[in-house]
Enzyme design. Structure first.
Site, mmCIF file in Angstrom:
data_model
loop_
_atom_site.group_PDB
_atom_site.id
_atom_site.type_symbol
_atom_site.label_atom_id
_atom_site.label_comp_id
_atom_site.label_asym_id
_atom_site.label_seq_id
_atom_site.Cartn_x
_atom_site.Cartn_y
_atom_site.Cartn_z
ATOM 1 N N TYR A 120 0.816 -1.217 0.000
ATOM 2 C CA TYR A 120 0.000 0.000 0.000
ATOM 3 C C TYR A 120 0.856 1.276 0.000
ATOM 4 O O TYR A 120 0.698 2.126 -0.880
ATOM 5 C CB TYR A 120 -0.973 -0.006 1.173
ATOM 6 C CG TYR A 120 -1.905 1.181 1.165
ATOM 7 C CD1 TYR A 120 -2.882 1.329 0.188
ATOM 8 C CD2 TYR A 120 -1.800 2.174 2.137
ATOM 9 C CE1 TYR A 120 -3.731 2.424 0.174
ATOM 10 C CE2 TYR A 120 -2.645 3.265 2.133
ATOM 11 C CZ TYR A 120 -3.611 3.388 1.153
ATOM 12 O OH TYR A 120 -4.441 4.484 1.132
ATOM 13 N N LYS B 102 1.407 4.176 -3.039
ATOM 14 C CA LYS B 102 1.148 5.608 -2.879
ATOM 15 C C LYS B 102 2.403 6.447 -3.149
ATOM 16 O O LYS B 102 2.299 7.581 -3.638
ATOM 17 C CB LYS B 102 0.584 5.888 -1.485
ATOM 18 C CG LYS B 102 -0.800 5.276 -1.269
ATOM 19 C CD LYS B 102 -1.794 5.674 -2.359
ATOM 20 C CE LYS B 102 -3.171 5.089 -2.146
ATOM 21 N NZ LYS B 102 -4.125 5.482 -3.209
#
Length: 250
Positions: free
Chosen positions: A158, A162
């Site tokens: 994750y 990003k």
């Protein structure tokens, strides 16, 4: 008169949570909006909820496979057919992960990267092609995260995704600026979505303790950042990663 009056926007991940709030806020401020969801059923449910709030004429739903260029191009073309143009893309669809590294499967890692990075690339490319052909510029706003700056202690896919979104944002701002297409991102901190709202109160207090404002963010506050970056108020803002995290500490 709303600050995005007359603009046409596509919002991916627009059926719930922050995405749905972005859709509603754009509609309240005069935009025409296509909300994109992963399944037609969730899209229809979101449209029904908006209809109950009085939003019908200026909203439509699409459910393309966000990592399939042909599917995305066809869906975006249907938006132009309906509303006549495309001015704003909000790349908000995403998935999270908390699996420790030693248990992380390649399948899980690839899924996170596919939705959080590949889909942003595919949708941005499709939108940029339309905006360039129109010749009047546009705005692309991506969803990053505070972990895209600080990282997180597990679920490495994750934060990696990003960080990649931040890189796409800054690089495409440089590339597309010549076509007057601005590319920015919003990096939310802990936000009171449905998932977070169901946490025990003591856990919520622990989460909020390192945040100087001593509370979670609200979806509306994140949507406000999207609204600003999509509007002409941000006409000289591009390549920025706007933190909406209450100055959260890591």
């Amino acid at each position: 008169m709303g600050i995005v009056e007359g603009k046409v926007a596509i919002v991916t991940g627009g059926t719930r949570g922050i995405g749905f709030t972005i859709v509603r806020e754009f509609l309240k401020n005069g935009a025409k909006v296509a909300l994109a969801g992963s399944r037609q059923e969730t899209v229809d449910a979101a449209l029904a909820k908006l209809a109950e709030e009085g939003f019908t004429d200026n909203v439509m739903g699409i459910a393309p496979a966000l990592t399939d260029p042909d599917s995305v191009a066809a869906a975006f073309a249907s938006v132009v057919d309906r509303f006549g143009r495309l001015d704003v893309l909000c790349n908000n669809a995403g998935v999270s992960s908390r699996t420790p590294l030693v248990d992380y499967t390649l399948e899980e890692f690839n899924k996170v990267m596919s939705i959080n990075v590949t889909a942003v690339f595919v949708c941005t490319q499709a939108a940029a092609r339309i905006m360039i052909e129109q010749g009047e510029g546009g705005a692309i706003v991506n969803t990053s995260s505070m972990v895209g700056k600080y990282g997180q202690p597990s679920g490495v896919g994750y934060p990696t995704s990003k960080f990649a979104v931040n890189g796409l944002t800054r690089s495409l701002a440089r590339e597309l600026g010549r076509d007057n297409i601005r590319v920015n991102a919003v990096a939310p901190g802990v936000t009171r979505t449905d998932m977070v709202a169901n946490l025990p109160e003591d856990m919520v207090k622990r989460i909020c303790a390192p945040i100087p404002l001593q509370r979670m963010g609200e979806p509306q506050e994140v949507a406000n950042a999207f609204l600003f970056l999509a509007s002409d108020l941000a006409s000289y803002v591009t390549g920025e990663i706007l933190s909406v995290d209450g100055a959260a500490q890591t």
